[in-house]
Design a protein around this motif. Sequence first.
Motif, PDB file in Angstrom:
ATOM      1  N   PHE A 275      -3.093  10.416   0.856  1.00  0.00           N
ATOM      2  CA  PHE A 275      -1.894   9.628   0.587  1.00  0.00           C
ATOM      3  C   PHE A 275      -0.678  10.548   0.721  1.00  0.00           C
ATOM      4  N   ILE A 276       0.143  10.319   1.739  1.00  0.00           N
ATOM      5  CA  ILE A 276       1.318  11.162   1.980  1.00  0.00           C
ATOM      6  C   ILE A 276       2.565  10.428   1.517  1.00  0.00           C
ATOM      7  N   SER A 277       3.301  11.020   0.590  1.00  0.00           N
ATOM      8  CA  SER A 277       4.495  10.377   0.054  1.00  0.00           C
ATOM      9  C   SER A 277       5.643  10.436   1.063  1.00  0.00           C
ATOM     10  N   VAL A 278       6.421   9.349   1.094  1.00  0.00           N
ATOM     11  CA  VAL A 278       7.651   9.329   1.892  1.00  0.00           C
ATOM     12  C   VAL A 278       8.867   9.371   0.973  1.00  0.00           C
ATOM     13  N   ASP A 279       8.650   9.744  -0.288  1.00  0.00           N
ATOM     14  CA  ASP A 279       9.717   9.738  -1.296  1.00  0.00           C
ATOM     15  C   ASP A 279       9.778  11.093  -2.005  1.00  0.00           C
ATOM     16  N   PRO A 280      10.201  12.136  -1.297  1.00  0.00           N
ATOM     17  CA  PRO A 280      10.190  13.468  -1.898  1.00  0.00           C
ATOM     18  C   PRO A 280      11.135  13.610  -3.087  1.00  0.00           C
TER      19      PRO A 280
ATOM     20  N   CYS B  98       1.115  -0.161  -1.609  1.00  0.00           N
ATOM     21  CA  CYS B  98       0.384   1.098  -1.815  1.00  0.00           C
ATOM     22  C   CYS B  98      -0.767   0.937  -2.813  1.00  0.00           C
ATOM     23  N   PRO B  99      -0.545   0.328  -3.982  1.00  0.00           N
ATOM     24  CA  PRO B  99      -1.685   0.096  -4.866  1.00  0.00           C
ATOM     25  C   PRO B  99      -2.756  -0.782  -4.230  1.00  0.00           C
ATOM     26  N   THR B 100      -2.326  -1.812  -3.496  1.00  0.00           N
ATOM     27  CA  THR B 100      -3.299  -2.692  -2.834  1.00  0.00           C
ATOM     28  C   THR B 100      -4.115  -1.925  -1.802  1.00  0.00           C
ATOM     29  N   THR B 101      -3.446  -1.066  -1.034  1.00  0.00           N
ATOM     30  CA  THR B 101      -4.144  -0.282  -0.012  1.00  0.00           C
ATOM     31  C   THR B 101      -5.139   0.676  -0.653  1.00  0.00           C
ATOM     32  N   LEU B 102      -4.738   1.339  -1.725  1.00  0.00           N
ATOM     33  CA  LEU B 102      -5.663   2.241  -2.415  1.00  0.00           C
ATOM     34  C   LEU B 102      -6.879   1.486  -2.934  1.00  0.00           C
ATOM     35  N   GLY B 103      -6.658   0.303  -3.479  1.00  0.00           N
ATOM     36  CA  GLY B 103      -7.770  -0.504  -3.946  1.00  0.00           C
ATOM     37  C   GLY B 103      -8.693  -0.919  -2.811  1.00  0.00           C
ATOM     38  N   MET B 104      -8.103  -1.289  -1.673  1.00  0.00           N
ATOM     39  CA  MET B 104      -8.904  -1.679  -0.514  1.00  0.00           C
ATOM     40  C   MET B 104      -9.731  -0.500  -0.006  1.00  0.00           C
ATOM     41  N   LEU B 105      -9.143   0.700   0.003  1.00  0.00           N
ATOM     42  CA  LEU B 105      -9.866   1.870   0.489  1.00  0.00           C
ATOM     43  C   LEU B 105     -10.986   2.274  -0.462  1.00  0.00           C
ATOM     44  N   GLU B 106     -10.794   2.050  -1.760  1.00  0.00           N
ATOM     45  CA  GLU B 106     -11.875   2.300  -2.704  1.00  0.00           C
ATOM     46  C   GLU B 106     -13.054   1.369  -2.405  1.00  0.00           C
ATOM     47  N   ALA B 107     -12.762   0.093  -2.165  1.00  0.00           N
ATOM     48  CA  ALA B 107     -13.821  -0.865  -1.836  1.00  0.00           C
ATOM     49  C   ALA B 107     -14.459  -0.534  -0.493  1.00  0.00           C
ATOM     50  N   THR B 108     -13.672  -0.008   0.440  1.00  0.00           N
ATOM     51  CA  THR B 108     -14.212   0.396   1.738  1.00  0.00           C
ATOM     52  C   THR B 108     -15.226   1.522   1.576  1.00  0.00           C
TER      53      THR B 108
END
Length: 209
Positions: free
Chosen positions: A112-117, A87-97
């Motif tokens: 970002f939709i949580s799967v951990d309510p 998740c942190p890696t994906t957020l970082g990649m999307l920022e660069a995108t």
Amino acid sequence: MMPRRSILLFAGLCIVLAAVLAVGTIVVVTGRGDAGSASRQIGSTGQPSVGGPFQLVNQNGQAVDQTLLDGKWSLVFFGFTYCPDYCPTTLGMLEATKRALGDRADDVQIIFISVDPGRDTPQALKDYLSSDGFPEGVIGLTGTPEQIRAAADAYRASYQKVGEGEAYTMNHSLTIYLMGPDGRFRSALGHDLGPANAARIIEQAMARG
């Protein structure tokens, strides 16, 4: 903060392919959380049945629904704040995108939709998404277990709780869903596609409208 345990992500590939092959061609390879993992888009055509109505709550405690997608290009993905790597890696990649998109980034929102309510309250999402190194303006969504399950089912996203007690983790699929300003699915992006390739796919979708 409770310790974060490594994720072993299970493949939601069969669910995704079953949903999309009847109406288009999308090949997304989703690997496990090891050194040989891979997740990449091969190509896409058609309009698969991905996305739909949802009722959730954002990080400010406000109720939202699928109209949140209206008028913006949206990058939607599922994860959780205790996720140690993807998740942190994906957020970082999307920022660069978004940086790679230049002026067009103003038309793109990240959801970002949580799967951990059980742990991801609105305040927990707000604290997490305001961390240094994450993109500004990410919209975090959570809800009741039933609401999150309904949203995940609409997007053909898979997830599962693993373990007991405070140190449990969540397995979850890794797909990023590109949704158009009309709220309809456009393309599936792999989490490790890379900013340049992701930006190119988004620009191509924007050109098609």
